[in-house]
Design a protein around this motif. Structure first.
Motif, PDB file in Angstrom:
ATOM      1  N   PRO A 135      41.145  38.678  38.572  1.00 22.58           N
ATOM      2  CA  PRO A 135      42.581  38.641  38.843  1.00 22.58           C
ATOM      3  C   PRO A 135      43.169  40.049  38.696  1.00 22.58           C
ATOM      4  N   VAL A 136      44.319  40.283  39.324  1.00 20.95           N
ATOM      5  CA  VAL A 136      45.069  41.515  39.079  1.00 20.95           C
ATOM      6  C   VAL A 136      46.328  41.143  38.295  1.00 20.95           C
ATOM      7  N   ILE A 141      43.674  45.790  46.351  1.00 23.22           N
ATOM      8  CA  ILE A 141      42.307  45.271  46.476  1.00 23.22           C
ATOM      9  C   ILE A 141      41.385  46.447  46.745  1.00 23.22           C
ATOM     10  N   GLN A 175      37.704  45.452  42.937  1.00 26.29           N
ATOM     11  CA  GLN A 175      38.135  44.059  43.143  1.00 26.29           C
ATOM     12  C   GLN A 175      37.186  43.323  44.088  1.00 26.29           C
ATOM     13  N   LEU A 223      38.486  36.474  45.221  1.00 24.08           N
ATOM     14  CA  LEU A 223      38.009  37.545  44.333  1.00 24.08           C
ATOM     15  C   LEU A 223      38.012  37.052  42.893  1.00 24.08           C
ATOM     16  N   ILE A 253      40.782  36.639  52.339  1.00 26.38           N
ATOM     17  CA  ILE A 253      40.526  37.096  50.975  1.00 26.38           C
ATOM     18  C   ILE A 253      41.655  36.594  50.090  1.00 26.38           C
ATOM     19  N   SER A 256      49.062  29.795  42.200  1.00 23.54           N
ATOM     20  CA  SER A 256      47.856  29.996  42.992  1.00 23.54           C
ATOM     21  C   SER A 256      47.484  28.694  43.687  1.00 23.54           C
ATOM     22  N   GLN A 283      43.440  36.791  46.469  1.00 21.86           N
ATOM     23  CA  GLN A 283      43.552  37.613  45.259  1.00 21.86           C
ATOM     24  C   GLN A 283      44.484  36.910  44.277  1.00 21.86           C
ATOM     25  N   GLU A 319      48.982  33.822  44.083  1.00 21.90           N
ATOM     26  CA  GLU A 319      47.768  34.155  44.850  1.00 21.90           C
ATOM     27  C   GLU A 319      48.192  34.781  46.168  1.00 21.90           C
ATOM     28  N   TYR A 350      33.095  38.093  43.874  1.00 27.78           N
ATOM     29  CA  TYR A 350      33.900  37.074  44.565  1.00 27.78           C
ATOM     30  C   TYR A 350      33.152  35.747  44.604  1.00 27.78           C
TER      31      TYR A 350
END
Ligand SMILES: [Zn+2]
Length: 261
Positions: A228-229, A196, A200, A225, A152, A124, A154, A136, A204
């Motif tokens: 995290p995913v 997203i 999500q 955001l 954006i 990231s 993520q 990221e 942020y």
């Protein structure tokens, strides 16, 4: 008709290696070379060429470390609409870029930004209280009139049970563009909304920043955001294998306001 005119305008803005050129969007052959390590690495970007001066002199650079205490709270919901798009990836020598036709938008303070592309960084670029994530994604939206960007971010983390991320599965089902200038295209569609979604987008951090690649133009409204995913280690490794380390170190905050929702 309106949409076609707007699209043509956006393309013409992207063509020159001007201060508004976006490295990952459309790197011009004329743009000076840079690297992620060595004597053309991030600490020297500002010295490579005068058009990269912002990398060392601008006081609103990205990425940043998000501290525990942020400056302000916001209630603003992010007005993002994603439309599916065909797989259209390119390796530009720094990252893998998935480009989109017009159709996905981010309305910010009454201004409509169009999704141009997303690309990825391993690890990231933003860190959270010093914590670095393995990957990221940056979804890059542009206001065709001003040239300003809204991005954006993520963050990804590893799913310890090895469960695959469905969006990344769809994206990489025909492989990744492994070498510089390689492309992978297919009529099969992917939809960023699968990654997203509203949940999500609900939380942020936002702050005023810059491109994280030369020319480091300070024209970006950042939205990182908070949730995290997850993806499997193998999926993240696929991107590491192709891109290596392609993150810029965190930059000084210089008194900027970070908002949190
Ligand atoms: Zn990026």
């Amino acid at each position: 008709m309106k949409r076609i005119v707007a699209a043509a305008f956006a393309v013409s803005l992207l063509a020159p290696a001007s201060a508004f050129a976006v490295g990952p969007v459309d790197p011009s052959a004329a743009a000076p070379h840079f690297e992620y390590s060595g004597d053309e690495g991030p600490f020297w970007w500002g010295e490579i060429d005068p058009i990269y001066a912002d990398c060392s002199v601008s006081l609103r650079q990205s990425p940043i470390d998000i501290p525990r205490e942020v400056s302000a709270r916001t209630r603003t919901n992010l007005a993002v609409t994603f439309a599916p798009g065909a797989i259209n990836m390119k390796n530009n020598g720094h990252t893998v870029v998935q480009s989109f036709s017009p159709g996905s938008t981010f309305v910010l303070e009454g201004v409509t930004y169009d999704l141009l592309q997303f690309h990825l960084h391993t690890t990231s670029e933003h860190t959270v209280q010093g914590r670095r994530y393995p990957m990221e994604l940056h979804a890059v939206f542009r206001d065709a009139v001003s040239g300003n960007l809204a991005v954006i971010g993520q963050l990804f983390e590893v799913d310890r049970r090895g469960t695959e991320n469905e969006f990344l599965h769809d994206l990489t089902q025909f492989g990744l563009p492994e070498k510089t200038d390689d492309t992978v295209t297919n009529a099969a569609e992917i939809d960023l909304a699968d990654l997203i979604d509203a949940k999500q987008l609900a939380t942020y951090w936002s702050y005023p920043g810059s491109l994280t690649t030369p020319p480091c133009s300070p024209i970006v409204s950042w939205f990182v955001l908070r949730k995290p995913v997850r993806a499997s280690q193998a999926q993240i490794q696929e991107f590491i294998d192709v891109m290596g380390n392609n993150y810029r170190p965190v930059q000084p905050l210089n008194g900027r306001t970070i908002e949190r929702k």
